[in-house]
Write an enzyme that holds these catalytic residues in place. Sequence first.
Site, short mmCIF file in Angstrom:
data_model
loop_
_atom_site.label_atom_id
_atom_site.label_comp_id
_atom_site.label_asym_id
_atom_site.label_seq_id
_atom_site.Cartn_x
_atom_site.Cartn_y
_atom_site.Cartn_z
N HIS A 61 -1.99 -7.46 -6.10
CA HIS A 61 -2.69 -8.61 -5.55
C HIS A 61 -3.14 -9.60 -6.63
CE1 HIS A 61 -4.06 -5.48 -2.38
NE2 HIS A 61 -2.90 -5.99 -2.03
N ASP A 169 0.68 -5.42 2.38
CA ASP A 169 1.35 -5.11 1.11
C ASP A 169 2.83 -4.82 1.30
OD1 ASP A 169 -0.97 -5.58 -0.25
OD2 ASP A 169 -1.41 -3.47 -0.66
#
Length: 182
Positions: A61, A169
Amino acid sequence: MEVTATPIAGVYIIEPRIFKDSRGYFFESYSERQFRSEVADVDFVQDNESCSCRGVMRGLHFQRPPYTQAKLVRCVRGCVLDVAVDLRKDSPTYGSHIAVELSEENHRELFIPRGFAHGFAVLSETAVFQYKCDNYYAPEADGGISILDTSLGIDWRISPEEAILSEKDKKNPLFKDFESPF
């Protein structure tokens, strides 16, 4: 605390000085004065904590400008493999990564400056992971790279078959399909 520079400029491993006796132990997990002097001149504004089970992989991230974040991360229970990937286009280490085991036993911390993607894999049965950020989270600035992208050369110590990822994700692009905002 002992501060160790890594091969990627701006990323540091921090190991606190631990005082142990028959009662247990004590250490400073953060000292603003020492941190600013030896690591980076940042103002942390938000602390976060997650609890995850073995096999959970979070990341990779980052926050897009102007909401980029530097992070100071540590694992207070269990063990994780923590990874920072350099996304700074003009950096000689662009696309390179640092991987550090953080655990409740070693008390290590990792400082990750702005311009990096960050992620971790839980290696213990459970892990409690904490991090300080120098900018507030902005959902509209969320970005990511696939944590399972083998082209990055990261040995997560978790097989893809046992990896537990969020739906978000799972949709992150591969590094080759990624355009860095940094």
